[in-house]
Design a protein around this motif. Structure first.
Motif, PDB file in Angstrom:
ATOM      1  N   TYR A 166       2.492  -1.922  -4.779  1.00 25.63           N
ATOM      2  CA  TYR A 166       3.490  -1.158  -4.028  1.00 25.63           C
ATOM      3  C   TYR A 166       4.336  -0.288  -4.964  1.00 25.63           C
ATOM      4  O   TYR A 166       4.632   0.866  -4.641  1.00 25.63           O
ATOM      5  CB  TYR A 166       4.383  -2.086  -3.200  1.00 25.63           C
ATOM      6  N   LEU A 167       4.706  -0.826  -6.113  1.00 31.21           N
ATOM      7  CA  LEU A 167       5.489  -0.034  -7.067  1.00 31.21           C
ATOM      8  C   LEU A 167       4.663   1.119  -7.622  1.00 31.21           C
ATOM      9  O   LEU A 167       5.199   2.199  -7.890  1.00 31.21           O
ATOM     10  CB  LEU A 167       6.021  -0.917  -8.193  1.00 31.21           C
ATOM     11  N   THR A 168       3.367   0.912  -7.768  1.00 31.72           N
ATOM     12  CA  THR A 168       2.487   2.004  -8.191  1.00 31.72           C
ATOM     13  C   THR A 168       2.483   3.101  -7.133  1.00 31.72           C
ATOM     14  O   THR A 168       2.562   4.289  -7.445  1.00 31.72           O
ATOM     15  CB  THR A 168       1.057   1.490  -8.432  1.00 31.72           C
ATOM     16  N   TYR A 169       2.402   2.697  -5.880  1.00 34.13           N
ATOM     17  CA  TYR A 169       2.447   3.654  -4.768  1.00 34.13           C
ATOM     18  C   TYR A 169       3.768   4.433  -4.791  1.00 34.13           C
ATOM     19  O   TYR A 169       3.782   5.657  -4.673  1.00 34.13           O
ATOM     20  CB  TYR A 169       2.266   2.906  -3.448  1.00 34.13           C
TER      21      TYR A 169
ATOM     22  N   VAL B 256       7.017   5.725 -14.606  1.00 29.73           N
ATOM     23  CA  VAL B 256       7.886   5.663 -13.424  1.00 29.73           C
ATOM     24  C   VAL B 256       7.803   4.280 -12.786  1.00 29.73           C
ATOM     25  O   VAL B 256       8.816   3.710 -12.382  1.00 29.73           O
ATOM     26  CB  VAL B 256       7.521   6.786 -12.419  1.00 29.73           C
ATOM     27  N   ARG B 257       6.602   3.706 -12.713  1.00 26.36           N
ATOM     28  CA  ARG B 257       6.431   2.365 -12.137  1.00 26.36           C
ATOM     29  C   ARG B 257       7.248   1.346 -12.916  1.00 26.36           C
ATOM     30  O   ARG B 257       7.936   0.505 -12.337  1.00 26.36           O
ATOM     31  CB  ARG B 257       4.941   2.005 -12.143  1.00 26.36           C
ATOM     32  N   GLU B 258       7.198   1.434 -14.232  1.00 23.30           N
ATOM     33  CA  GLU B 258       7.954   0.503 -15.067  1.00 23.30           C
ATOM     34  C   GLU B 258       9.458   0.692 -14.870  1.00 23.30           C
ATOM     35  O   GLU B 258      10.217  -0.283 -14.789  1.00 23.30           O
ATOM     36  CB  GLU B 258       7.589   0.699 -16.534  1.00 23.30           C
TER      37      GLU B 258
ATOM     38  N   SER C 133      -3.839  -1.268  -7.142  1.00 21.58           N
ATOM     39  CA  SER C 133      -3.341  -0.261  -8.079  1.00 21.58           C
ATOM     40  C   SER C 133      -4.075  -0.188  -9.407  1.00 21.58           C
ATOM     41  O   SER C 133      -4.179   0.899  -9.980  1.00 21.58           O
ATOM     42  CB  SER C 133      -1.856  -0.492  -8.329  1.00 21.58           C
ATOM     43  N   GLU C 134      -4.571  -1.274  -9.898  1.00 24.13           N
ATOM     44  CA  GLU C 134      -5.164  -1.208 -11.239  1.00 24.13           C
ATOM     45  C   GLU C 134      -6.469  -0.401 -11.267  1.00 24.13           C
ATOM     46  O   GLU C 134      -6.624   0.448 -12.150  1.00 24.13           O
ATOM     47  CB  GLU C 134      -5.317  -2.610 -11.822  1.00 24.13           C
TER      48      GLU C 134
END
Length: 135
Positions: A17-20, A74-76, A53-54
């Motif tokens: 979700y954070l990748t999205y 940005v995800r981090e 996501s991976e």
């Protein structure tokens, strides 16, 4: 109930979700600064499954390494920003959602039918008469 596995699955879902969200953020930035590259990212995302996501990120590294690194950054950043408030927010959200579901179920269980089957339909219901106290 394997709590360790549940935690791993939850973490994997959260990372996806954070990748999205990171992809959406980068896409919005690119729409303002580099529309052709934004279109490229958008088309790439349509052709790949970001839900996992991976593999999405691996494919993006093959397609456009700079964009992939940007999304990772940005995800981090998003993860760091929400890490402190997420556990309490999660607990509170679950408690509130559970309370709402319980309240709704209790309301459904305790609703009284306002027209019982033994009430005559179409007739007025009269008030009970008080006994005559002249005796």
């Amino acid at each position: 109930m394997d709590l360790k596995q549940i935690a791993k699955d939850t973490s994997k879902t959260l990372v996806s979700y954070l990748t999205y969200q990171a992809m959406r953020t980068v896409l919005a930035q690119l729409n303002e600064t580099d529309p052709p590259r934004a279109l490229k990212l958008h088309q790439f995302t349509l052709s790949q499954r970001i839900e996992n996501s991976e593999p999405y990120m691996e494919a993006l590294f093959h397609e456009d390494q700079a964009l992939a690194f940007r999304i990772l950054t940005v995800r981090e950043h998003i993860a760091e920003e929400i890490a402190d408030v997420l556990p309490e927010m999660l607990r509170t959200s679950i408690q509130q959602a559970n309370m709402q579901q319980r309240r709704q179920q209790l309301e459904r269980m305790t609703q009284v039918d306002s027209t019982p089957d033994d009430w005559p339909v179409g007739e007025e219901i009269s008030e009970p008469q008080e006994p005559n106290s002249e005796a």
